[in-house]
Design a protein around this motif. Structure first.
Motif, PDB file in Angstrom:
ATOM      1  N   PHE A 138      -5.252   7.773   4.320  1.00 25.13           N
ATOM      2  CA  PHE A 138      -4.322   6.870   3.650  1.00 25.13           C
ATOM      3  C   PHE A 138      -4.326   7.107   2.145  1.00 25.13           C
ATOM      4  N   ALA A 139      -5.475   7.496   1.598  1.00 22.08           N
ATOM      5  CA  ALA A 139      -5.509   7.862   0.175  1.00 22.08           C
ATOM      6  C   ALA A 139      -4.600   9.070  -0.067  1.00 22.08           C
ATOM      7  N   SER A 140      -4.597  10.014   0.877  1.00 22.49           N
ATOM      8  CA  SER A 140      -3.712  11.173   0.762  1.00 22.49           C
ATOM      9  C   SER A 140      -2.252  10.745   0.836  1.00 22.49           C
ATOM     10  N   VAL A 141      -1.925   9.902   1.820  1.00 24.78           N
ATOM     11  CA  VAL A 141      -0.550   9.424   1.969  1.00 24.78           C
ATOM     12  C   VAL A 141      -0.090   8.715   0.693  1.00 24.78           C
ATOM     13  N   MET A 142      -0.960   7.878   0.133  1.00 26.53           N
ATOM     14  CA  MET A 142      -0.569   7.122  -1.056  1.00 26.53           C
ATOM     15  C   MET A 142      -0.425   8.007  -2.288  1.00 26.53           C
ATOM     16  N   THR A 143      -1.343   8.946  -2.493  1.00 30.44           N
ATOM     17  CA  THR A 143      -1.252   9.756  -3.709  1.00 30.44           C
ATOM     18  C   THR A 143      -0.160  10.823  -3.602  1.00 30.44           C
ATOM     19  N   ILE A 144       0.078  11.355  -2.397  1.00 35.52           N
ATOM     20  CA  ILE A 144       1.240  12.225  -2.212  1.00 35.52           C
ATOM     21  C   ILE A 144       2.505  11.392  -2.366  1.00 35.52           C
ATOM     22  N   ILE A 198       2.854   8.959  -4.414  1.00 34.08           N
ATOM     23  CA  ILE A 198       3.082   8.857  -5.862  1.00 34.08           C
ATOM     24  C   ILE A 198       3.880  10.064  -6.353  1.00 34.08           C
ATOM     25  N   TRP A 199       3.496  11.241  -5.897  1.00 36.02           N
ATOM     26  CA  TRP A 199       4.174  12.470  -6.319  1.00 36.02           C
ATOM     27  C   TRP A 199       5.647  12.420  -5.914  1.00 36.02           C
ATOM     28  N   PHE A 200       5.912  11.993  -4.667  1.00 36.82           N
ATOM     29  CA  PHE A 200       7.298  11.876  -4.218  1.00 36.82           C
ATOM     30  C   PHE A 200       8.046  10.821  -5.031  1.00 36.82           C
ATOM     31  N   GLU A 201       7.411   9.683  -5.261  1.00 33.35           N
ATOM     32  CA  GLU A 201       8.094   8.597  -5.968  1.00 33.35           C
ATOM     33  C   GLU A 201       8.443   8.988  -7.405  1.00 33.35           C
ATOM     34  N   MET A 202       7.596   9.779  -8.041  1.00 37.07           N
ATOM     35  CA  MET A 202       7.931  10.233  -9.392  1.00 37.07           C
ATOM     36  C   MET A 202       9.140  11.161  -9.376  1.00 37.07           C
ATOM     37  N   PHE A 216      -0.629   2.239  -5.615  1.00 42.07           N
ATOM     38  CA  PHE A 216      -1.198   3.282  -4.758  1.00 42.07           C
ATOM     39  C   PHE A 216      -2.406   3.949  -5.428  1.00 42.07           C
ATOM     40  N   ALA A 217      -2.275   4.181  -6.731  1.00 43.99           N
ATOM     41  CA  ALA A 217      -3.369   4.834  -7.452  1.00 43.99           C
ATOM     42  C   ALA A 217      -4.625   3.969  -7.435  1.00 43.99           C
ATOM     43  N   LEU A 218      -4.467   2.680  -7.687  1.00 45.25           N
ATOM     44  CA  LEU A 218      -5.615   1.775  -7.688  1.00 45.25           C
ATOM     45  C   LEU A 218      -6.213   1.632  -6.293  1.00 45.25           C
ATOM     46  N   ALA A 219      -5.359   1.548  -5.272  1.00 47.28           N
ATOM     47  CA  ALA A 219      -5.851   1.378  -3.903  1.00 47.28           C
ATOM     48  C   ALA A 219      -6.614   2.612  -3.429  1.00 47.28           C
ATOM     49  N   SER A 220      -6.087   3.801  -3.707  1.00 45.05           N
ATOM     50  CA  SER A 220      -6.777   5.022  -3.283  1.00 45.05           C
ATOM     51  C   SER A 220      -8.085   5.209  -4.052  1.00 45.05           C
ATOM     52  N   GLN A 221      -8.073   4.848  -5.334  1.00 40.96           N
ATOM     53  CA  GLN A 221      -9.299   4.929  -6.131  1.00 40.96           C
ATOM     54  C   GLN A 221     -10.349   3.957  -5.586  1.00 40.96           C
ATOM     55  N   LYS A 222      -9.906   2.758  -5.224  1.00 38.51           N
ATOM     56  CA  LYS A 222     -10.817   1.743  -4.704  1.00 38.51           C
ATOM     57  C   LYS A 222     -11.427   2.184  -3.374  1.00 38.51           C
ATOM     58  N   MET A 223     -10.622   2.791  -2.515  1.00 38.09           N
ATOM     59  CA  MET A 223     -11.108   3.169  -1.187  1.00 38.09           C
ATOM     60  C   MET A 223     -12.038   4.365  -1.208  1.00 38.09           C
ATOM     61  N   LEU A 268       1.987  14.934   3.815  1.00 36.77           N
ATOM     62  CA  LEU A 268       1.442  13.598   3.602  1.00 36.77           C
ATOM     63  C   LEU A 268      -0.081  13.562   3.728  1.00 36.77           C
ATOM     64  N   VAL A 269      -0.614  14.204   4.738  1.00 37.53           N
ATOM     65  CA  VAL A 269      -2.074  14.248   4.906  1.00 37.53           C
ATOM     66  C   VAL A 269      -2.545  15.644   4.532  1.00 37.53           C
ATOM     67  N   ARG A 270      -3.179  15.770   3.383  1.00 35.42           N
ATOM     68  CA  ARG A 270      -3.611  17.060   2.879  1.00 35.42           C
ATOM     69  C   ARG A 270      -4.896  17.515   3.568  1.00 35.42           C
TER      70      ARG A 270
END
Length: 300
Positions: A76-82, A84-88, A125-132, A239-241
């Motif tokens: 899920f950290a991968s899904v969220m940070t990827i 972010i890349w898509f959303e930018m 997403f950045a905060l959640a992936s960092q937290k996890m 999505l999942v690296r």
């Protein structure tokens, strides 16, 4: 301006006006809603287990509950940070599209609202992936180059259908974990906020695609359909690296192979994207050539 185009413009303005009002009433702020200092329950997953890329495989069956939980958190950290890349990328396409718009129009106002939403989502997403897990993931160099080309060249129906697909796929995965009491409360809130606000973004994108596809010729329709489908393939495959599997303590090659051949995951993607495929068919973007790409990506 044709009668059809005038009618489409009025429809877009009406939809945008309602979306602006909805955003004013019900937008949420993860920075205020989530206690980012609260410790995470080590017994809870980051997504509904059925949405793990390895669920239903022999490899999944071999994992302990602790390993499965750890895996979903890195996935899920991968899904969220990827994400972010898509959303930018999506933000840049929207800003470019709206640069010469009527700044007083409801369409422009909602487009800027969407960009603001996406900025908050990226921070969330950045905060959640960092937290996890404390890990951040990026696409491969090849995909990064392809994404840059897509971002700089896509316009009209290609840009907005690409935006729609990226949002729909993330929405399907997140919606599938809402209400599951085995999932971290923090992730519940992240999913709820994203699903709520992306529903408005997806409505906006659909209206933009409908307007762009009105009266287009066969060559443009065929070309756009293939470009959109290739964009969807790029999203699903990244999505999942692979590094997320390594970081979770798994064998990279075996895990990637299991994910790519996982019939359960394929069924989940297909069932989740039924309405997306129906929409693409409705507007003329589900051509035979595009269908081949969606089938090999297991979205159709």
């Amino acid at each position: 301006m044709t009668v059809l185009q005038s009618s489409l413009d009025r429809g877009m303005d009406q939809v945008s006006s309602r979306l602006v009002e909805s955003s004013t009433r019900s937008s949420r702020n993860a920075m205020a809603e989530i206690d980012w200092d609260l410790p995470l329950d080590p017994t809870m997953y980051a997504c509904r287990p059925e949405w793990s890329a390895l669920y239903g495989t022999e490899y999944w069956d071999e994992l302990t509950t602790e390993q499965r939980i750890r895996l979903t958190r890195y996935e899920f950290a991968s899904v969220m940070t990827i994400g972010i890349w898509f959303e930018m990328m999506l933000q840049e396409m929207i800003i470019r599209d709206q640069r010469s718009a009527d700044y007083h129009s409801s369409e422009f106002q909602f487009a800027m609202t969407e960009v603001a939403d996406e900025c908050r989502h990226s921070l969330m997403f950045a905060l959640a992936s960092q937290k996890m897990v404390g890990a951040s993931y990026h696409p491969s160099r090849r995909v990064a180059r392809m994404g840059k080309v897509f971002m700089n060249t896509a316009k009209n129906e290609v840009a907005y259908a690409g935006i729609l697909i990226a949002e729909e796929i993330l929405d399907v995965m997140q919606r599938g974990s809402i209400g599951d009491d085995t999932v971290l409360p923090m992730i519940h809130t992240v999913n709820e906020i994203h699903v709520l606000e992306e529903s408005r973004h997806m409505r906006f994108a659909r209206e933009q695609v409908r307007g762009s596809m009105a009266g287009v010729g066969r060559l443009r329709r065929e070309t756009s359909a293939v470009l959109v489908a290739l964009g969807a393939e790029m999203i699903v495959l990244n999505l999942v690296r692979p590094q997320a599997f390594v970081d979770a303590g798994l064998d990279k090659h075996r895990a990637v192979g299991a994910m790519l051949s996982n019939e359960h995951r394929h069924r989940m993607l297909r069932s989740g994207c039924v309405h997306l495929m129906q929409f693409l068919d409705e507007v003329g973007l589900l051509t035979p050539s595009a269908e081949k790409i969606y089938r090999r990506t297991h979205l159709l």
